[in-house]
Scaffold this motif. Sequence first.
Motif, mmCIF file in Angstrom:
data_model
loop_
_atom_site.group_PDB
_atom_site.id
_atom_site.type_symbol
_atom_site.label_atom_id
_atom_site.label_comp_id
_atom_site.label_asym_id
_atom_site.label_seq_id
_atom_site.Cartn_x
_atom_site.Cartn_y
_atom_site.Cartn_z
ATOM 1 N N THR A 1 100.568 -23.283 8.415
ATOM 2 C CA THR A 1 99.378 -24.125 8.473
ATOM 3 C C THR A 1 98.370 -23.644 9.513
ATOM 4 O O THR A 1 97.199 -24.021 9.454
ATOM 5 N N SER A 2 98.800 -22.818 10.461
ATOM 6 C CA SER A 2 97.859 -22.312 11.464
ATOM 7 C C SER A 2 96.901 -21.282 10.862
ATOM 8 O O SER A 2 95.793 -21.075 11.360
ATOM 9 N N ILE A 3 97.344 -20.596 9.792
ATOM 10 C CA ILE A 3 96.556 -19.564 9.091
ATOM 11 C C ILE A 3 96.130 -18.432 10.040
ATOM 12 O O ILE A 3 95.096 -17.801 9.859
ATOM 13 N N ASP A 4 96.927 -18.180 11.067
ATOM 14 C CA ASP A 4 96.604 -17.108 12.010
ATOM 15 C C ASP A 4 97.044 -15.742 11.495
ATOM 16 O O ASP A 4 96.398 -14.733 11.760
ATOM 17 N N ALA B 1 113.953 -5.651 10.098
ATOM 18 C CA ALA B 1 112.649 -5.273 10.645
ATOM 19 C C ALA B 1 111.660 -6.406 10.389
ATOM 20 O O ALA B 1 111.880 -7.254 9.511
ATOM 21 N N SER B 2 110.582 -6.416 11.162
ATOM 22 C CA SER B 2 109.577 -7.461 10.990
ATOM 23 C C SER B 2 108.188 -6.916 11.312
ATOM 24 O O SER B 2 108.028 -5.898 11.992
ATOM 25 N N HIS B 3 107.195 -7.637 10.788
ATOM 26 C CA HIS B 3 105.804 -7.253 11.033
ATOM 27 C C HIS B 3 104.942 -8.507 10.973
ATOM 28 O O HIS B 3 105.126 -9.375 10.120
ATOM 29 N N TYR B 4 104.006 -8.587 11.902
ATOM 30 C CA TYR B 4 103.042 -9.685 11.902
ATOM 31 C C TYR B 4 101.665 -9.130 11.545
ATOM 32 O O TYR B 4 101.148 -8.251 12.242
ATOM 33 N N GLU B 5 101.117 -9.610 10.449
ATOM 34 C CA GLU B 5 99.811 -9.161 9.962
ATOM 35 C C GLU B 5 98.776 -10.242 10.260
ATOM 36 O O GLU B 5 98.800 -11.337 9.686
ATOM 37 N N LYS B 6 97.893 -9.958 11.194
ATOM 38 C CA LYS B 6 96.878 -10.939 11.571
ATOM 39 C C LYS B 6 95.894 -11.154 10.431
ATOM 40 O O LYS B 6 95.459 -10.192 9.786
ATOM 41 N N ILE B 7 95.563 -12.401 10.161
ATOM 42 C CA ILE B 7 94.571 -12.721 9.140
ATOM 43 C C ILE B 7 93.183 -12.657 9.780
ATOM 44 O O ILE B 7 92.950 -13.307 10.811
ATOM 45 N N PRO B 8 92.272 -11.870 9.214
ATOM 46 C CA PRO B 8 90.912 -11.775 9.780
ATOM 47 C C PRO B 8 90.271 -13.157 9.893
ATOM 48 O O PRO B 8 90.484 -14.029 9.043
#
Length: 360
Positions: free
Chosen positions: A12-15, A33-40
């Motif tokens: 819900t944060s949509i970050d 493994a992991s990855h965090y993809e920032k939403i523009p």
Amino acid sequence: MNELYIGLMSGTSIDGIDAALVDLSKPTPKLIASHYEKIPISLKQAIQALCHPGPDEINRMGEMDVLLGKQFATAVNTLLKKHNLNAKHIRAIGSHGQTIRHHPARHFTLQIGDPNVIAARTGITTVADFRRKDLALGGQGAPLVPAFHQAVFLKKNKNRIVLNMGGIANVTLFANGKILGFDTGPGNMLLDLWTEKHLQKPHDDQGAWAKQGVVHTELLTKMLADTFFKMPAPKSTGREYFNAAWLENFLIEKISAADVQATLTELTAKSIAAAIQSYVPRGEIFVCGGGAHNNFLMSRLQHSLPTFSVQTTTQLGIDPDWVEAIAFAWLAKQTLKKKSGNIPEVTGAKTAAILGGIYQ
């Protein structure tokens, strides 16, 4: 033999998008493994606008559905590239999608992030649209993670609660041989919203700002009187209900911004505590989600639950940041194995069911 799945979660944060590569060959999932993809920020703002009624919604939703599908695919491809992995070794992707409307009382929920796009751009079978089958069977369509919690975290003869403190908080309770799960109300959502408005930051780091404020008792009492907190389970909620308009409705008199933040922290802690105590008198609580990093919130939660121990899921072997993404990888496996992914006692559905659609 490894059974590799990728779980995708955008809350819900949509970050940003959490992408977790998981080995599900054994009862306890192993995060590989992991990855965090920032939403523009421009995409985030467009998605936030879709969470409320507005002009030209269908066209805007269609465009965002495709754009977000591309963003999810990018998260997967970046994860694979970073760790020198081949798409052909991944059984499937489980994508939660981005919720833009959740109205169980009106029998619908809507998540975007086109799984056709994800499958096409990654070359990996994608499982998505997990919630609507449960709604079709009379359920809330949420929360779905209790099925995963039951499979991984359940311990017989123990009163154990798994608390996910994302934008919305939800609990899974294991007590007296029974399981129950539901949304308790706001987790980080109102805290983040207020912080962004007054500090221009995405969140209150470790609750430091809230700690400077003083709880406004009258405001807290009024907010806790909201009908949602009194509703029995099964129940679920989202940004459609707990949002800026909901908060502003209570801010009639002048209260300092720091005091409001302190009061919102207490609202989250007290509403969670009341929900848990209405079913279980004592036990152990394991917290996951972004709220696990808010030290002040965690301390207020422990203060409100003196007969419980409050820890994070790290103690159970899974990083609290990745529990939900791992859960949707697990749900994808359930779908491909033709096994149910919901718990009727939790969602209120008429029966357990195989969830989601498969996109190849």
